[in-house]
Write a protein that holds these residues in place. Structure first.
Motif, PDB file in Angstrom:
ATOM      1  N   MET A   1       0.849  -1.172   0.000  1.00  0.00           N
ATOM      2  CA  MET A   1       0.000   0.000   0.000  1.00  0.00           C
ATOM      3  C   MET A   1       0.901   1.245   0.000  1.00  0.00           C
ATOM      4  SD  MET A   1      -2.903   1.137   2.775  1.00  0.00           S
ATOM      5  CE  MET A   1      -4.136   0.092   2.045  1.00  0.00           C
ATOM      6  N   GLU A   2       0.519   2.227  -0.774  1.00  0.00           N
ATOM      7  CA  GLU A   2       1.289   3.464  -0.869  1.00  0.00           C
ATOM      8  C   GLU A   2       0.875   4.472   0.202  1.00  0.00           C
ATOM      9  OE1 GLU A   2       0.902   5.156  -4.751  1.00  0.00           O
ATOM     10  OE2 GLU A   2       2.185   3.639  -5.662  1.00  0.00           O
ATOM     11  N   VAL A   3       1.819   5.302   0.573  1.00  0.00           N
ATOM     12  CA  VAL A   3       1.535   6.409   1.478  1.00  0.00           C
ATOM     13  C   VAL A   3       0.677   7.414   0.704  1.00  0.00           C
ATOM     14  CG1 VAL A   3       2.519   8.352   2.749  1.00  0.00           C
ATOM     15  CG2 VAL A   3       3.662   6.119   2.792  1.00  0.00           C
ATOM     16  N   SER A   4      -0.501   7.692   1.238  1.00  0.00           N
ATOM     17  CA  SER A   4      -1.397   8.686   0.637  1.00  0.00           C
ATOM     18  C   SER A   4      -2.323   9.218   1.723  1.00  0.00           C
ATOM     19  CB  SER A   4      -2.197   8.081  -0.524  1.00  0.00           C
ATOM     20  OG  SER A   4      -3.015   7.021  -0.060  1.00  0.00           O
ATOM     21  N   LYS A   5      -3.092  10.235   1.360  1.00  0.00           N
ATOM     22  CA  LYS A   5      -3.963  10.911   2.332  1.00  0.00           C
ATOM     23  C   LYS A   5      -4.834   9.902   3.070  1.00  0.00           C
ATOM     24  CE  LYS A   5      -7.232  14.709   2.882  1.00  0.00           C
ATOM     25  NZ  LYS A   5      -6.843  14.906   4.246  1.00  0.00           N
ATOM     26  N   ASP A   6      -4.926  10.111   4.368  1.00  0.00           N
ATOM     27  CA  ASP A   6      -5.760   9.323   5.271  1.00  0.00           C
ATOM     28  C   ASP A   6      -5.251   7.899   5.500  1.00  0.00           C
ATOM     29  OD1 ASP A   6      -7.322  11.551   5.625  1.00  0.00           O
ATOM     30  OD2 ASP A   6      -8.879  10.912   4.222  1.00  0.00           O
ATOM     31  N   ASN A   7      -3.996   7.638   5.160  1.00  0.00           N
ATOM     32  CA  ASN A   7      -3.377   6.376   5.548  1.00  0.00           C
ATOM     33  C   ASN A   7      -2.559   6.592   6.811  1.00  0.00           C
ATOM     34  OD1 ASN A   7      -4.410   4.933   3.427  1.00  0.00           O
ATOM     35  ND2 ASN A   7      -2.539   4.943   2.215  1.00  0.00           N
ATOM     36  N   VAL A   8      -2.516   5.578   7.659  1.00  0.00           N
ATOM     37  CA  VAL A   8      -1.660   5.603   8.840  1.00  0.00           C
ATOM     38  C   VAL A   8      -0.281   5.125   8.403  1.00  0.00           C
ATOM     39  CG1 VAL A   8      -1.211   4.629  11.121  1.00  0.00           C
ATOM     40  CG2 VAL A   8      -3.549   5.262  10.471  1.00  0.00           C
ATOM     41  N   THR A 139       7.879   1.636   7.955  1.00  0.00           N
ATOM     42  CA  THR A 139       7.773   0.245   8.401  1.00  0.00           C
ATOM     43  C   THR A 139       6.368  -0.323   8.251  1.00  0.00           C
ATOM     44  OG1 THR A 139       7.465   0.950  10.697  1.00  0.00           O
ATOM     45  CG2 THR A 139       9.727   0.444   9.980  1.00  0.00           C
ATOM     46  N   ASP A 140       5.382   0.552   7.995  1.00  0.00           N
ATOM     47  CA  ASP A 140       4.030   0.066   7.733  1.00  0.00           C
ATOM     48  C   ASP A 140       3.190   1.201   7.162  1.00  0.00           C
ATOM     49  OD1 ASP A 140       2.069  -1.914   7.627  1.00  0.00           O
ATOM     50  OD2 ASP A 140       1.253  -1.404   9.590  1.00  0.00           O
ATOM     51  N   VAL A 141       2.203   0.815   6.352  1.00  0.00           N
ATOM     52  CA  VAL A 141       1.200   1.741   5.815  1.00  0.00           C
ATOM     53  C   VAL A 141      -0.121   0.996   5.821  1.00  0.00           C
ATOM     54  CG1 VAL A 141       0.469   3.167   3.863  1.00  0.00           C
ATOM     55  CG2 VAL A 141       2.915   2.782   4.261  1.00  0.00           C
ATOM     56  N   ARG A 142      -1.153   1.632   6.348  1.00  0.00           N
ATOM     57  CA  ARG A 142      -2.492   1.032   6.339  1.00  0.00           C
ATOM     58  C   ARG A 142      -3.527   2.135   6.242  1.00  0.00           C
ATOM     59  NH1 ARG A 142      -5.119   2.031  11.051  1.00  0.00           N
ATOM     60  NH2 ARG A 142      -3.896   2.298  12.950  1.00  0.00           N
ATOM     61  N   LYS A 143      -4.739   1.770   5.898  1.00  0.00           N
ATOM     62  CA  LYS A 143      -5.837   2.731   5.868  1.00  0.00           C
ATOM     63  C   LYS A 143      -6.189   3.123   7.300  1.00  0.00           C
ATOM     64  CE  LYS A 143      -7.902   3.597   2.087  1.00  0.00           C
ATOM     65  NZ  LYS A 143      -7.581   4.853   1.406  1.00  0.00           N
ATOM     66  N   ALA A 144      -6.433   4.401   7.514  1.00  0.00           N
ATOM     67  CA  ALA A 144      -6.926   4.847   8.820  1.00  0.00           C
ATOM     68  C   ALA A 144      -8.374   4.394   8.959  1.00  0.00           C
ATOM     69  CB  ALA A 144      -6.841   6.362   8.931  1.00  0.00           C
ATOM     70  N   THR A 145      -8.754   4.054  10.178  1.00  0.00           N
ATOM     71  CA  THR A 145     -10.145   3.675  10.423  1.00  0.00           C
ATOM     72  C   THR A 145     -11.002   4.931  10.447  1.00  0.00           C
ATOM     73  OG1 THR A 145      -9.988   3.867  12.826  1.00  0.00           O
ATOM     74  CG2 THR A 145      -9.379   1.716  11.837  1.00  0.00           C
ATOM     75  N   PRO A 146     -12.308   4.777  10.259  1.00  0.00           N
ATOM     76  CA  PRO A 146     -13.195   5.948  10.361  1.00  0.00           C
ATOM     77  C   PRO A 146     -13.060   6.656  11.718  1.00  0.00           C
ATOM     78  CG  PRO A 146     -14.377   4.121   9.348  1.00  0.00           C
ATOM     79  CD  PRO A 146     -13.046   3.581   9.821  1.00  0.00           C
ATOM     80  N   GLU A 147     -12.872   5.874  12.793  1.00  0.00           N
ATOM     81  CA  GLU A 147     -12.732   6.469  14.119  1.00  0.00           C
ATOM     82  C   GLU A 147     -11.446   7.284  14.232  1.00  0.00           C
ATOM     83  OE1 GLU A 147     -13.390   3.172  13.653  1.00  0.00           O
ATOM     84  OE2 GLU A 147     -15.514   3.179  14.206  1.00  0.00           O
ATOM     85  N   GLU A 148     -10.358   6.765  13.661  1.00  0.00           N
ATOM     86  CA  GLU A 148      -9.099   7.508  13.686  1.00  0.00           C
ATOM     87  C   GLU A 148      -9.246   8.832  12.937  1.00  0.00           C
ATOM     88  OE1 GLU A 148      -5.648   4.115  13.991  1.00  0.00           O
ATOM     89  OE2 GLU A 148      -6.719   4.309  12.071  1.00  0.00           O
ATOM     90  N   LEU A 149      -9.904   8.786  11.792  1.00  0.00           N
ATOM     91  CA  LEU A 149     -10.107  10.018  11.022  1.00  0.00           C
ATOM     92  C   LEU A 149     -11.003  10.995  11.787  1.00  0.00           C
ATOM     93  CD1 LEU A 149     -10.496   8.513   7.458  1.00  0.00           C
ATOM     94  CD2 LEU A 149      -8.515   9.727   8.414  1.00  0.00           C
ATOM     95  N   HIS A 151     -11.397  11.149  15.093  1.00  0.00           N
ATOM     96  CA  HIS A 151     -10.691  11.619  16.284  1.00  0.00           C
ATOM     97  C   HIS A 151      -9.433  12.408  15.955  1.00  0.00           C
ATOM     98  CE1 HIS A 151     -12.631   8.141  18.808  1.00  0.00           C
ATOM     99  NE2 HIS A 151     -13.504   9.011  18.367  1.00  0.00           N
ATOM    100  N   GLY A 152      -8.905  12.217  14.749  1.00  0.00           N
ATOM    101  CA  GLY A 152      -7.759  12.992  14.310  1.00  0.00           C
ATOM    102  C   GLY A 152      -6.413  12.462  14.754  1.00  0.00           C
ATOM    103  N   HIS A 153      -6.366  11.201  15.170  1.00  0.00           N
ATOM    104  CA  HIS A 153      -5.102  10.594  15.581  1.00  0.00           C
ATOM    105  C   HIS A 153      -5.186   9.075  15.455  1.00  0.00           C
ATOM    106  CE1 HIS A 153      -7.508  10.900  19.327  1.00  0.00           C
ATOM    107  NE2 HIS A 153      -7.152   9.636  19.405  1.00  0.00           N
ATOM    108  N   VAL A 154      -4.029   8.457  15.504  1.00  0.00           N
ATOM    109  CA  VAL A 154      -3.928   7.009  15.352  1.00  0.00           C
ATOM    110  C   VAL A 154      -4.371   6.316  16.639  1.00  0.00           C
ATOM    111  CG1 VAL A 154      -2.337   5.093  14.923  1.00  0.00           C
ATOM    112  CG2 VAL A 154      -2.022   7.280  13.721  1.00  0.00           C
ATOM    113  N   HIS A 155      -5.150   5.251  16.473  1.00  0.00           N
ATOM    114  CA  HIS A 155      -5.481   4.353  17.576  1.00  0.00           C
ATOM    115  C   HIS A 155      -4.634   3.109  17.404  1.00  0.00           C
ATOM    116  CE1 HIS A 155      -9.760   6.226  18.058  1.00  0.00           C
ATOM    117  NE2 HIS A 155      -8.801   7.045  18.387  1.00  0.00           N
ATOM    118  N   PHE A 156      -4.419   2.389  18.468  1.00  0.00           N
ATOM    119  CA  PHE A 156      -3.518   1.250  18.425  1.00  0.00           C
ATOM    120  C   PHE A 156      -4.280  -0.046  18.602  1.00  0.00           C
ATOM    121  CE2 PHE A 156       0.084   3.837  18.091  1.00  0.00           C
ATOM    122  CZ  PHE A 156      -0.226   5.000  18.768  1.00  0.00           C
ATOM    123  N   GLU A 157      -3.761  -1.113  17.998  1.00  0.00           N
ATOM    124  CA  GLU A 157      -4.383  -2.425  18.093  1.00  0.00           C
ATOM    125  C   GLU A 157      -4.559  -2.818  19.545  1.00  0.00           C
ATOM    126  OE1 GLU A 157      -2.842  -5.615  15.746  1.00  0.00           O
ATOM    127  OE2 GLU A 157      -2.155  -4.213  14.204  1.00  0.00           O
TER     128      GLU A 157
END
Length: 170
Positions: A1-8, A139-149, A151-157
């Motif tokens: 997955m590429e780094v792009s808007k709204d990805n973690v 080291t990783d790229v993933r889609k941000a969850t709706p909740e992360e978007l 809340h405006g920050h990353v949540h952790f597993e």
């Protein structure tokens, strides 16, 4: 997955003062850095450089004060009274805190000296006025969850449906 808007994006990096070669920060000591790409959560020139890249990409980015953390501003060094810290159990040199500003923003400060009841604080970023060298690895790229978007920050597993990250989210 590429780094792009709204990805973690998860990064490992080292930051050096490029003029002295002093190591200023190393995520290997404190853990990886996470941010939501395209939301202004990281140095813009770093985000621009990482746009479109994938996990495993490594690079070195030179950052001037104008493109990074700005120039040192003497007006951000202030004297405060010990009574201004009455909500804290203990204060000490090097203590970081967040102050609410008159314009409804927040600013990070650090206590730089304590002389009796006189406390000196500095609101400049520790990297202000420095020419920096970021050695970065994605080291990783993933889609941000709706909740992360939302809340405006990353949540952790490992967190349940509720936000449990001390962010005042409901």
């Amino acid at each position: 997955m590429e780094v792009s808007k709204d990805n973690v994006v998860t990064l490992e990096f080292k930051v050096y003062d490029n003029d002295t070669n002093e190591l200023l920060e190393d995520t290997k000591e404190v853990g990886p850095f996470f941010y939501i790409h395209g939301e202004g959560q990281f140095v813009p020139i770093v985000e621009e450089t990482l746009e479109g890249k994938e996990k495993g990409f490594k690079t070195t980015i030179m950052i001037s004060p104008d493109d990074g953390y700005g120039h040192y501003d003497e007006e951000l060094v202030q004297q405060m009274a010990r009574e201004d810290f009455s909500e804290f159990d203990d204060i000490y040199e090097g203590m970081e805190f967040i102050a609410d500003m008159d314009d409804d923003t927040e600013r990070d400060y650090v206590i730089t000296s304590i002389d009796g009841d006189d406390i000196t604080v500095d609101g400049n970023h520790p990297f202000a006025d420095r020419n920096l060298r970021f050695e970065v690895e994605i080291t990783d790229v993933r889609k941000a969850t709706p909740e992360e978007l939302e809340h405006g920050h990353v949540h952790f597993e490992g967190f349940d449906d509720e936000c449990d990250c001390d962010c005042d989210c409901d």
